[in-house]
Design an enzyme around this catalytic site. Structure first.
Site, PDB file in Angstrom:
ATOM      1  N   GLY A  50       0.824  -1.191   0.000  1.00  0.00           N
ATOM      2  CA  GLY A  50       0.000   0.000   0.000  1.00  0.00           C
ATOM      3  C   GLY A  50       0.862   1.245   0.000  1.00  0.00           C
ATOM      4  O   GLY A  50       2.035   1.202   0.399  1.00  0.00           O
ATOM      5  N   CYS A  51       0.291   2.373  -0.418  1.00  0.00           N
ATOM      6  CA  CYS A  51       1.093   3.596  -0.517  1.00  0.00           C
ATOM      7  C   CYS A  51       1.553   4.079   0.854  1.00  0.00           C
ATOM      8  O   CYS A  51       2.747   4.330   1.072  1.00  0.00           O
ATOM      9  CB  CYS A  51       0.338   4.675  -1.273  1.00  0.00           C
ATOM     10  SG  CYS A  51      -1.285   5.095  -0.595  1.00  0.00           S
ATOM     11  N   HIS A  52       0.632   4.210   1.820  1.00  0.00           N
ATOM     12  CA  HIS A  52       1.037   4.632   3.159  1.00  0.00           C
ATOM     13  C   HIS A  52       2.019   3.626   3.765  1.00  0.00           C
ATOM     14  O   HIS A  52       2.998   4.013   4.423  1.00  0.00           O
ATOM     15  CB  HIS A  52      -0.178   4.740   4.082  1.00  0.00           C
ATOM     16  CG  HIS A  52      -1.174   5.781   3.679  1.00  0.00           C
ATOM     17  ND1 HIS A  52      -0.944   7.133   3.808  1.00  0.00           N
ATOM     18  CD2 HIS A  52      -2.423   5.661   3.160  1.00  0.00           C
ATOM     19  CE1 HIS A  52      -2.007   7.807   3.399  1.00  0.00           C
ATOM     20  NE2 HIS A  52      -2.918   6.930   2.985  1.00  0.00           N
ATOM     21  N   THR A  67       4.116   1.705   2.228  1.00  0.00           N
ATOM     22  CA  THR A  67       5.429   1.824   1.594  1.00  0.00           C
ATOM     23  C   THR A  67       6.296   2.818   2.350  1.00  0.00           C
ATOM     24  O   THR A  67       7.451   2.534   2.678  1.00  0.00           O
ATOM     25  CB  THR A  67       5.270   2.268   0.127  1.00  0.00           C
ATOM     26  OG1 THR A  67       4.609   1.232  -0.604  1.00  0.00           O
ATOM     27  CG2 THR A  67       6.610   2.569  -0.516  1.00  0.00           C
ATOM     28  N   PHE A  81       7.508  10.510  -1.593  1.00  0.00           N
ATOM     29  CA  PHE A  81       7.425   9.762  -2.842  1.00  0.00           C
ATOM     30  C   PHE A  81       6.090  10.048  -3.522  1.00  0.00           C
ATOM     31  O   PHE A  81       5.221  10.720  -2.957  1.00  0.00           O
ATOM     32  CB  PHE A  81       7.605   8.252  -2.605  1.00  0.00           C
ATOM     33  CG  PHE A  81       6.647   7.639  -1.615  1.00  0.00           C
ATOM     34  CD1 PHE A  81       5.580   6.864  -2.033  1.00  0.00           C
ATOM     35  CD2 PHE A  81       6.835   7.812  -0.245  1.00  0.00           C
ATOM     36  CE1 PHE A  81       4.707   6.291  -1.124  1.00  0.00           C
ATOM     37  CE2 PHE A  81       5.964   7.239   0.675  1.00  0.00           C
ATOM     38  CZ  PHE A  81       4.910   6.476   0.236  1.00  0.00           C
TER      39      PHE A  81
END
EC number: 1.2.1.38
Length: 304
Positions: free
Chosen positions: A118-120, A122, A283
């Site tokens: 997941g983005c968070h 990561t 990012f």
């Protein structure tokens, strides 16, 4: 011979970006089906049988059904990358974070089934794993994580709300403290204690900042700013997409400068006299946080 790739869910935000990143690449052939056939199990089964890799860009329940379809194909099954959160802590799936630890990139390259972070998660794992692995942050540390993302990570309804001017400029959410990225953060960060995680969204399309405050005097060995940065430098040495910075004074950081890339910057901010620090990962939530990570994993799986 070109590798054949089917993006199941190519009309969504992540699917569109993956397709854009893959179009025109030599040795890649993208396979599609008609809009009418996208929810037809028989049509999907036929495509799955005929391609080398399927990338799932689907809601979680649909991704689980797609995974069952893949498993049912046995020896004819394609390799899979799942961009949903359906399988991030599931047995039999390889976590698609090649920089997680030594050997993880090789594990992704060999895997039949890869689950995208997941983005968070990561950002949180990128910050935490090097510190726990180096012994600077104990496994039982009680950690708080803050994260702000551009609105593109919230899907079609959130994108429409922001771009039509109906959404607030900024908001915290998941304040029940049960965000779906927490299980993978717990599993892959090296922590034994569940962290507190508070995500937020701002009125900018894409980009991301994940931050974790540290009381340096409470950590083993009472590390300095230089010690923290050295842990990141060592962990990410040789990794093309990571770079660490030590920042002091009244620095500022914004979330958008890495948009369109697959890179992560790790920033270590510290007030040495107060023995306080905050580590920040910056990012693109649609890059390394989604489509960029999927393409990176695909290239590893294809040996490129």
């Amino acid at each position: 011979m070109a590798a054949t790739i089917f993006i199941d869910g190519e009309a969504g935000t992540t699917g569109l970006q993956i397709r854009e990143k893959l179009e025109g690449r030599s040795g890649i052939e993208l396979v599609s089906i008609s809009a009418e056939a996208r929810k037809d199990p028989a049509a999907k089964r036929k495509v799955y049988e005929d391609v080398d890799v399927v990338i799932l860009c689907l809601p979680d329940e649909a991704a689980k059904e797609a995974a069952k379809l893949v498993d049912a194909l046995g020896d004819r099954a394609p390799r899979v990358i799942d961009a949903s959160s359906a399988h991030r802590v599931a047995p039999g799936w390889t976590y698609g974070f090649p920089e997680l630890a030594a050997g993880q990139g090789e594990a992704v390259a060999k895997a039949r089934k890869v689950t995208n972070p997941g983005c968070h998660a990561t950002g949180a794992i990128a910050l935490l794993r090097p510190l726990t692995q180096a012994g600077l942050l104990p496994a039982n540390a009680r950690v708080s994580i803050g994260s702000v993302s551009g609105y593109s990570g919230g899907g079609k309804s959130m994108i429409e709300a922001y771009e039509s001017g109906k959404a607030p400029a900024f908001e915290l959410y998941a304040l029940g403290l049960e965000h779906k990225h927490l299980p993978e953060i717990e599993l892959y960060s090296g922590l034994s204690e569940r962290p507190i995680f508070v995500p937020s969204v701002g009125n900018f399309r894409q980009g991301m900042l994940v931050s974790i405050p540290l009381h340096l005097e409470a950590l083993p060995g009472k590390p300095t700013l230089a010690d923290i940065k050295a842990a990141y430098d060592g962990h990410y040495r040789g990794q093309a997409h990571f770079k660490a910075f030590a920042d002091a004074g009244n620095a500022r950081i914004e979330p958008e400068s890495l948009n369109g890339t697959n890179d992560i910057e790790i920033h270590v901010f510290a007030n040495e006299s107060r023995r306080h620090a905050v580590v920040v990962a910056k990012f693109d939530n649609l890059g390394k946080g989604a489509s960029g990570a999927a393409v990176q994993n695909l290239m590893l799986m294809l040996g490129r």
